[in-house]
Design a protein around this motif. Structure first.
Motif, PDB file in Angstrom:
ATOM      1  N   GLU A  55       0.830  -1.194   0.000  1.00 18.89           N
ATOM      2  CA  GLU A  55       0.000   0.000   0.000  1.00 18.89           C
ATOM      3  C   GLU A  55       0.868   1.248   0.000  1.00 18.89           C
ATOM      4  OE1 GLU A  55      -2.453  -0.412   3.444  1.00 18.89           O
ATOM      5  OE2 GLU A  55      -3.932  -1.658   2.412  1.00 18.89           O
ATOM      6  N   CYS A  56       1.922   1.197   0.788  1.00 16.23           N
ATOM      7  CA  CYS A  56       2.811   2.341   0.892  1.00 16.23           C
ATOM      8  C   CYS A  56       3.553   2.563  -0.419  1.00 16.23           C
ATOM      9  CB  CYS A  56       3.810   2.110   2.022  1.00 16.23           C
ATOM     10  SG  CYS A  56       4.869   3.501   2.342  1.00 16.23           S
ATOM     11  N   ASN A  57       4.095   1.508  -0.984  1.00 18.76           N
ATOM     12  CA  ASN A  57       4.835   1.614  -2.234  1.00 18.76           C
ATOM     13  C   ASN A  57       3.919   1.882  -3.415  1.00 18.76           C
ATOM     14  OD1 ASN A  57       7.267   1.194  -0.977  1.00 18.76           O
ATOM     15  ND2 ASN A  57       7.244  -1.008  -1.306  1.00 18.76           N
ATOM     16  N   GLY A  58       2.711   1.301  -3.369  1.00 14.84           N
ATOM     17  CA  GLY A  58       1.787   1.442  -4.479  1.00 14.84           C
ATOM     18  C   GLY A  58       0.917   2.673  -4.380  1.00 14.84           C
ATOM     19  N   SER A  59       1.086   3.477  -3.343  1.00 10.87           N
ATOM     20  CA  SER A  59       0.312   4.687  -3.125  1.00 10.87           C
ATOM     21  C   SER A  59      -1.181   4.427  -3.151  1.00 10.87           C
ATOM     22  CB  SER A  59       0.681   5.754  -4.159  1.00 10.87           C
ATOM     23  OG  SER A  59       2.007   6.127  -4.012  1.00 10.87           O
ATOM     24  N   VAL A  90      16.386  -2.747  11.686  1.00 12.88           N
ATOM     25  CA  VAL A  90      15.777  -1.460  11.346  1.00 12.88           C
ATOM     26  C   VAL A  90      16.221  -1.040   9.949  1.00 12.88           C
ATOM     27  CG1 VAL A  90      15.730   1.002  11.932  1.00 12.88           C
ATOM     28  CG2 VAL A  90      15.470  -0.708  13.737  1.00 12.88           C
ATOM     29  N   ARG A  91      17.470  -1.226   9.667  1.00  8.53           N
ATOM     30  CA  ARG A  91      18.014  -0.863   8.337  1.00  8.53           C
ATOM     31  C   ARG A  91      17.311  -1.672   7.240  1.00  8.53           C
ATOM     32  NH1 ARG A  91      20.403   1.975   4.911  1.00  8.53           N
ATOM     33  NH2 ARG A  91      22.155   1.240   3.699  1.00  8.53           N
ATOM     34  N   ARG A  92      17.176  -2.987   7.452  1.00 16.51           N
ATOM     35  CA  ARG A  92      16.497  -3.835   6.461  1.00 16.51           C
ATOM     36  C   ARG A  92      15.040  -3.428   6.283  1.00 16.51           C
ATOM     37  NH1 ARG A  92      18.394  -9.588   8.483  1.00 16.51           N
ATOM     38  NH2 ARG A  92      18.873  -8.311  10.239  1.00 16.51           N
ATOM     39  N   LEU A  93      14.430  -3.008   7.365  1.00 18.16           N
ATOM     40  CA  LEU A  93      13.037  -2.587   7.308  1.00 18.16           C
ATOM     41  C   LEU A  93      12.882  -1.336   6.433  1.00 18.16           C
ATOM     42  CD1 LEU A  93      10.245  -3.313   8.342  1.00 18.16           C
ATOM     43  CD2 LEU A  93      10.694  -1.907  10.334  1.00 18.16           C
ATOM     44  N   ILE A  94      13.770  -0.394   6.610  1.00 24.19           N
ATOM     45  CA  ILE A  94      13.737   0.822   5.784  1.00 24.19           C
ATOM     46  C   ILE A  94      13.950   0.456   4.321  1.00 24.19           C
ATOM     47  CG2 ILE A  94      14.939   2.991   5.268  1.00 24.19           C
ATOM     48  CD1 ILE A  94      15.419   3.244   8.328  1.00 24.19           C
ATOM     49  N   LEU A  95      14.890  -0.446   4.064  1.00 19.50           N
ATOM     50  CA  LEU A  95      15.118  -0.906   2.692  1.00 19.50           C
ATOM     51  C   LEU A  95      13.879  -1.585   2.124  1.00 19.50           C
ATOM     52  CD1 LEU A  95      18.736  -2.350   3.058  1.00 19.50           C
ATOM     53  CD2 LEU A  95      18.072  -0.320   1.768  1.00 19.50           C
ATOM     54  N   LYS A 101      17.471   5.349   3.302  1.00 19.34           N
ATOM     55  CA  LYS A 101      17.440   5.976   4.623  1.00 19.34           C
ATOM     56  C   LYS A 101      16.025   6.478   4.874  1.00 19.34           C
ATOM     57  CE  LYS A 101      19.324   9.950   2.333  1.00 19.34           C
ATOM     58  NZ  LYS A 101      20.470  10.729   2.058  1.00 19.34           N
ATOM     59  N   LEU A 102      15.756   6.851   6.088  1.00 18.77           N
ATOM     60  CA  LEU A 102      14.408   7.248   6.485  1.00 18.77           C
ATOM     61  C   LEU A 102      13.883   8.406   5.645  1.00 18.77           C
ATOM     62  CD1 LEU A 102      12.021   6.908   8.380  1.00 18.77           C
ATOM     63  CD2 LEU A 102      13.198   8.396  10.008  1.00 18.77           C
ATOM     64  N   THR A 103      14.723   9.354   5.324  1.00 17.76           N
ATOM     65  CA  THR A 103      14.276  10.522   4.574  1.00 17.76           C
ATOM     66  C   THR A 103      13.854  10.181   3.152  1.00 17.76           C
ATOM     67  OG1 THR A 103      16.572  11.051   4.035  1.00 17.76           O
ATOM     68  CG2 THR A 103      15.597  12.187   5.930  1.00 17.76           C
TER      69      THR A 103
END
Length: 120
Positions: A55-59, A90-95, A101-103
């Motif tokens: 949902e996040c990636n597909g808007s 956490v890093r893998r989750l952001i990826l 990175k978070l930004t």
């Protein structure tokens, strides 16, 4: 006579070992049952999480929806989790959410990201 006492002592110790092995077997079986239950819960959580990521990636969420979390709040939550020794996760989750990175992430992704991060 001495040999008989030694043999009796060995028999008792073997009996104690057998009892201990039975107890261990029961504990392992109990853990396996719990593991099966945990796996079902985890699979459901992963399914929900994958939906959130898509949902996040597909808007699929409306861009006009009010963003409840700001980047500073998300950063603080992730930093706290990282300090507890989960930095790589956490890093893998952001990826996984599509950023280096978070930004790099869209603000619409913050809520799903924080939900997943809290389960780490």
């Amino acid at each position: 006579m001495k040999e008989l006492k030694v043999a009796l002592r060995i028999a008792r110790e073997l009996s104690e070992i057998a009892d201990t092995l039975r107890k261990l077997t029961k504990e392992i079986e109990s853990l396996e049952e719990q593991k099966g239950e945990d796996k079902e819960v985890t699979e459901k959580a992963v399914h929900i999480s994958d939906k959130q990521v898509s949902e996040c990636n597909g808007s699929e969420k409306e861009a006009s929806k009010a963003v409840e979390l700001d980047i500073d709040t998300v950063r603080n939550i992730l930093a706290d989790i990282s300090r507890r020794g989960k930095r790589d996760k956490v890093r893998r989750l952001i990826l996984e959410f599509g950023g280096e990175k978070l930004t790099d992430l869209k603000p619409e992704c913050y809520e799903a990201l924080v939900e997943r991060a809290k389960r780490i």
